[in-house]
Design an enzyme around this catalytic site. Structure first.
Site, PDB file in Angstrom:
ATOM      1  N   ASN A  80     -10.417  17.955 -71.814  1.00 48.58           N
ATOM      2  CA  ASN A  80     -10.526  18.322 -73.233  1.00 48.58           C
ATOM      3  C   ASN A  80      -9.803  19.619 -73.582  1.00 48.58           C
ATOM      4  O   ASN A  80      -9.336  19.789 -74.711  1.00 48.58           O
ATOM      5  CB  ASN A  80     -12.032  18.459 -73.575  1.00 48.58           C
ATOM      6  N   LYS A  97       1.045  16.576 -76.999  1.00 45.05           N
ATOM      7  CA  LYS A  97       0.053  15.500 -77.057  1.00 45.05           C
ATOM      8  C   LYS A  97       0.708  14.139 -76.783  1.00 45.05           C
ATOM      9  O   LYS A  97       0.054  13.234 -76.262  1.00 45.05           O
ATOM     10  CB  LYS A  97      -0.676  15.526 -78.407  1.00 45.05           C
ATOM     11  N   VAL A 133     -11.343  17.608 -86.676  1.00 39.36           N
ATOM     12  CA  VAL A 133     -12.730  18.038 -86.488  1.00 39.36           C
ATOM     13  C   VAL A 133     -12.894  19.514 -86.861  1.00 39.36           C
ATOM     14  O   VAL A 133     -12.033  20.345 -86.552  1.00 39.36           O
ATOM     15  CB  VAL A 133     -13.150  17.844 -85.004  1.00 39.36           C
ATOM     16  N   ASP A 175      -9.247  27.869 -65.452  1.00 41.06           N
ATOM     17  CA  ASP A 175      -8.098  28.023 -66.333  1.00 41.06           C
ATOM     18  C   ASP A 175      -7.160  26.889 -65.936  1.00 41.06           C
ATOM     19  O   ASP A 175      -6.617  26.889 -64.824  1.00 41.06           O
ATOM     20  CB  ASP A 175      -7.432  29.388 -66.125  1.00 41.06           C
ATOM     21  N   VAL A 176      -6.988  25.919 -66.824  1.00 44.65           N
ATOM     22  CA  VAL A 176      -6.261  24.697 -66.445  1.00 44.65           C
ATOM     23  C   VAL A 176      -4.784  24.949 -66.123  1.00 44.65           C
ATOM     24  O   VAL A 176      -4.128  24.079 -65.546  1.00 44.65           O
ATOM     25  CB  VAL A 176      -6.388  23.579 -67.517  1.00 44.65           C
ATOM     26  N   THR A 178     -13.689  22.553 -85.989  1.00 40.73           N
ATOM     27  CA  THR A 178     -13.839  23.485 -84.859  1.00 40.73           C
ATOM     28  C   THR A 178     -12.916  24.660 -85.153  1.00 40.73           C
ATOM     29  O   THR A 178     -12.245  24.689 -86.183  1.00 40.73           O
ATOM     30  CB  THR A 178     -13.371  22.815 -83.548  1.00 40.73           C
ATOM     31  N   TYR A 208       3.028  21.149 -80.504  1.00 39.78           N
ATOM     32  CA  TYR A 208       1.744  20.469 -80.311  1.00 39.78           C
ATOM     33  C   TYR A 208       1.956  18.959 -80.229  1.00 39.78           C
ATOM     34  O   TYR A 208       1.413  18.297 -79.336  1.00 39.78           O
ATOM     35  CB  TYR A 208       0.800  20.822 -81.457  1.00 39.78           C
ATOM     36  N   SER A 210      -4.235  13.382 -79.107  1.00 42.63           N
ATOM     37  CA  SER A 210      -4.341  13.502 -80.560  1.00 42.63           C
ATOM     38  C   SER A 210      -3.492  12.408 -81.185  1.00 42.63           C
ATOM     39  O   SER A 210      -2.495  11.966 -80.605  1.00 42.63           O
ATOM     40  CB  SER A 210      -3.808  14.859 -81.018  1.00 42.63           C
TER      41      SER A 210
END
Ligand code: NDP
Length: 214
Positions: A66, A140, A169, A41-42, A171, A136, A121
């Site tokens: 990532n 980033k 992408v 868990d980062v 996902t 976000y 990003s």
């Protein structure tokens, strides 16, 4: 090549792990809760210590930071962007990347051609700033800054650091309408990581090779 990828349970991280396994590399794909790789868990310093202990003194040739979250997608200025979402996002997308690099730096230093890839990003660019997704975008942008400073500090040690946009992408994060398939993004990113060297360390590039404005 030995590769360690964070957030490899799904999406781009899982795709990259499969790509490197398919080409015969040794892959450690970490998962916060699921997956069959080492736990990480980062956001949790103890988790980083446990990962470093589990990895031992094995060299890491490519570290891909990532793991990430996008928690303020579609938020409205009037009602969204709570303080708790700011804290949670920055803990994963910024602090999480720094702590990962810090914990694994001894392993990265053991490689003969070490590289670190930070997945940021295009939304972190100061130049491409249309508004919206404030949390976000700020996270980033901050991790782009972390990557650029790591590139400068680690260049004399022979460690190359690149910062990347994987494309929009398809996902869980990108959604089904996204423009780029997982396979296209993974193949593009892997070729960008191959091209990373001390000559272009600090680069901010998209999956298709486009140089992005800071
Ligand atoms: P997904 O949401 O599909 O997957 C995110 C991954 O990050 C999962 O493996 C998740 O683990 C992991 N993760 C989240 N929080 C943590 C944590 N605290 N500790 C460890 N792992 C964690 O995202 P994508 O694959 O689409 O995105 C991967 C990266 O690419 C992210 O950094 C994202 O910001 C970036 N990106 C993606 C874009 C897109 O269009 N998809 C566009 C631009 C950038 P778990 O399964 O446990 O939740």
């Amino acid at each position: 090549m030995r590769v360690l990828i964070t957030g490899a349970t799904r999406g781009i991280g899982a795709g990259l792990a499969q790509h490197y396994r398919d080409q015969g590399d040794s892959v450690m794909g970490t998962g916060r809760i699921g997956g069959d790789g080492p736990r990480l868990d980062v956001t949790d310093p103890e988790s980083h210590s446990a990962l470093a202990a589990a990895v031992g003194d094995v060299p890491i040739d490519l570290l891909v930071c990532n793991a990430g979250v996008y928690l303020d997608k579609g938020h409205a200025m009037e009602s969204g962007y709570s303080a708790s979402l700011w804290a949670e996002t920055l803990a994963v997308n910024v602090t999480g990347v720094f702590l990962t690099v810090q914990a694994l730096l001894p392993n990265i230093r053991r490689s003969t051609a070490p590289k670190i890839a930070v997945i940021s990003s295009k939304m972190g660019s100061h130049t491409l700033a249309p508004g919206g997704s404030y949390i976000y975008r700020a996270s980033k942008a901050a991790v782009l800054n972390v990557g650029r400073n790591l590139a400068a500090e680690l260049k004399p040690d022979g460690i190359a650091v690149g910062i990347y946009h994987p494309g929009w992408v398809r996902t869980d994060m990108g959604g089904p309408q996204a423009a780029v398939s997982l396979d296209e993004s993974v193949a593009g990113l892997a070729s960008r990581f191959d091209a990373l060297s001390l000559e272009n360390t600090g680069c901010f590039e998209a999956w298709d090779g486009e140089t992005l404005p800071l």
